[in-house]
Design an enzyme around this catalytic site. Sequence first.
Site, PDB file in Angstrom:
ATOM      1  N   TYR A  67      38.034  14.163  32.780  1.00  0.00           N
ATOM      2  CA  TYR A  67      39.172  13.941  33.677  1.00  0.00           C
ATOM      3  C   TYR A  67      39.965  12.715  33.220  1.00  0.00           C
ATOM      4  O   TYR A  67      41.206  12.752  33.157  1.00  0.00           O
ATOM      5  CB  TYR A  67      38.675  13.753  35.108  1.00  0.00           C
ATOM      6  N   LYS A  87      43.987  12.472  31.949  1.00  0.00           N
ATOM      7  CA  LYS A  87      45.023  11.618  32.519  1.00  0.00           C
ATOM      8  C   LYS A  87      45.648  10.711  31.457  1.00  0.00           C
ATOM      9  O   LYS A  87      46.834  10.356  31.546  1.00  0.00           O
ATOM     10  CB  LYS A  87      44.445  10.808  33.675  1.00  0.00           C
TER      11      LYS A  87
END
Length: 248
Positions: free
Chosen positions: A145, A149
Amino acid sequence: MARILVTGSTTGIGLETARTLQGLGHAVVWHARSKERVADLGSHAEVIVGDLASLQQTRELAGAAGHCDVVFHNAGINWENERRETGDGIERVFQVNVLAPYVLTALMPRPQRLVYLSSSLESGGVADLADLQYRAKPWDGRQAYSDSKLHDVALAWAVARRWPSVYSNAVDLGWVRTRLGGPYAIDDLPVGADTQVWLATGAGGALVTGRYFKRRRAQRPNPAAGDIRYQDGLLRACADLSGVELPA
């Protein structure tokens, strides 16, 4: 009045952003992942439906949206406990959080402004172009994750560099009380949506590009985000995976 697409606008920050923009008089194009989520928006809303975990549906979304003055790449998924692939055989966090925004950017008519949703966790992201999908290294959902980002900031900056006529920026919305952020988050929804709305309207110094913002203030992201070789490599990888080239 601007025509504005907000992906993932049926819940959370996306819903708050879309409602705020609509309240300011803008024509909002709402996005729902499935038809079941459309009913809550009301019959008056202009809604496009498609799952960003599907490359085909993402391509269709780009066509259905048409020309928009502003595009918010808000939709995304959190980290997952195990590595999962979409029907396209692509790791799910990467496809939804990174590849789908890339495809929409490449296929939609060029807008005036683009906003890519990132997170403070990008600071711990790794720009590993050799294994974007965690095929070789052990699965770490939080790291995947965080990587996604970081990729989002790099994507926003790569587009800003390649399309100088477009204001393309990334946003860290903070820790907001949503289904994703959880009940113990410190910020409420209006705070989380404020910077996106500010960038959409272009007011008060928001006409800038190639920046990373939190609470309307420019931030210094992970240094890798500004690496042009990494940016170009990410664009190349996204083009190879999706079969869609970012127009020059």
